[in-house]
Every structure is written in C-alpha cells, then in structure tokens.
Design a protein around this motif. Structure first.
Motif, short mmCIF file in Angstrom:
data_model
loop_
_atom_site.label_atom_id
_atom_site.label_comp_id
_atom_site.label_asym_id
_atom_site.label_seq_id
_atom_site.Cartn_x
_atom_site.Cartn_y
_atom_site.Cartn_z
N LYS A 227 0.84 -1.20 0.00
CA LYS A 227 0.00 0.00 0.00
C LYS A 227 0.88 1.25 0.00
O LYS A 227 0.60 2.23 -0.69
CB LYS A 227 -0.90 0.01 1.24
CG LYS A 227 -1.98 1.08 1.19
CD LYS A 227 -2.85 1.05 2.44
CE LYS A 227 -3.63 -0.24 2.48
NZ LYS A 227 -4.55 -0.32 3.63
N GLU A 228 1.98 1.20 0.77
CA GLU A 228 2.91 2.33 0.84
C GLU A 228 3.83 2.39 -0.37
O GLU A 228 4.39 3.43 -0.68
CB GLU A 228 3.75 2.23 2.12
CG GLU A 228 2.96 2.41 3.39
CD GLU A 228 3.77 2.10 4.63
OE1 GLU A 228 5.00 1.84 4.52
OE2 GLU A 228 3.17 2.09 5.72
N ASN A 229 4.04 1.26 -1.03
CA ASN A 229 4.95 1.17 -2.18
C ASN A 229 4.25 0.46 -3.34
O ASN A 229 4.60 -0.67 -3.70
CB ASN A 229 6.21 0.39 -1.79
CG ASN A 229 6.93 1.01 -0.62
OD1 ASN A 229 7.61 2.01 -0.76
ND2 ASN A 229 6.76 0.41 0.55
N PRO A 230 3.26 1.09 -3.93
CA PRO A 230 2.45 0.42 -4.95
C PRO A 230 3.22 0.00 -6.20
O PRO A 230 2.77 -0.90 -6.92
CB PRO A 230 1.37 1.44 -5.28
CG PRO A 230 1.88 2.75 -4.81
CD PRO A 230 2.83 2.46 -3.70
N GLN A 231 4.36 0.58 -6.46
CA GLN A 231 5.14 0.22 -7.65
C GLN A 231 6.15 -0.89 -7.37
O GLN A 231 6.87 -1.33 -8.27
CB GLN A 231 5.90 1.46 -8.17
CG GLN A 231 4.99 2.65 -8.49
CD GLN A 231 3.96 2.31 -9.57
OE1 GLN A 231 4.28 1.65 -10.54
NE2 GLN A 231 2.73 2.77 -9.37
N SER A 232 6.20 -1.37 -6.14
CA SER A 232 7.23 -2.31 -5.71
C SER A 232 6.98 -3.73 -6.21
O SER A 232 5.84 -4.20 -6.29
CB SER A 232 7.30 -2.32 -4.19
OG SER A 232 8.26 -3.26 -3.77
#
Length: 93
Positions: free
Chosen positions: A54-59
């Motif tokens: 959620k905090e790093n959607p591109q991860s």
C-alpha cells in the motif's frame, strides 16, 4: 483442531521401545502446537505485506518468502499423506 487420544499398548519388558514410541507420539502434539503458533505469524506477515504494498504500490519486493513456505507445506503434506515415505513398511520388526 481435533483432539486425538492414543494410548500405547507396549510390552513392558522393552522399556526402550515404550519410550521411543511415546516420544514419537509426543512429536505429533508438538507439531500441532507449532502449526497453531503459525496462524498469528501468517496473519501478521500478510498484514505487513499488504501495508508495504500500500505504501509502495510500484514495488516488486518480496516482503516474506511465501514461495518457500508453500513449497515446505507441500512437502509436509506429501510426507503426512504417505505418498512418498513410509519406511516402516520396509522394516522387518
């Protein structure tokens, strides 16, 4: 979880065998307890992973090694189903 009762009927003349068999049966209780302890760990790992994504959607980061966990669970299922490993069937005693 189901609670099973198993009482060993072992020849008292061989206490070593009785102790061995009792340890084997106790191992099932330990396995069950440890599996039950995994549920909160699994829930926490799932929550932490969801928060990370959620905090790093591109991860594409792997937060926990779920592939390894699934492989280990499949191995355990194979052993417990007896599909590949039943050495007692080859024992003479």
């Amino acid at each position: 979880m189901y609670k099973y009762r198993y009482k060993l009927k072992v020849n008292e003349a061989d206490p070593g065998r009785a102790q061995f068999q009792e340890r084997r049966m106790q191992a099932f209780k330990e396995i069950e307890a440890r599996l039950n302890n995994l549920y909160p760990l699994l829930d926490n790992a799932s929550d932490e992973t969801a928060n990370y994504y959620k905090e790093n959607p591109q991860s594409y980061a792997v937060v926990y090694g779920t592939d390894l966990v699934l492989d280990l669970i499949k191995d355990i299922e194979t052993i417990l189903k007896g599909n590949e490993w039943k050495p007692y069937k080859n024992n003479i005693n």
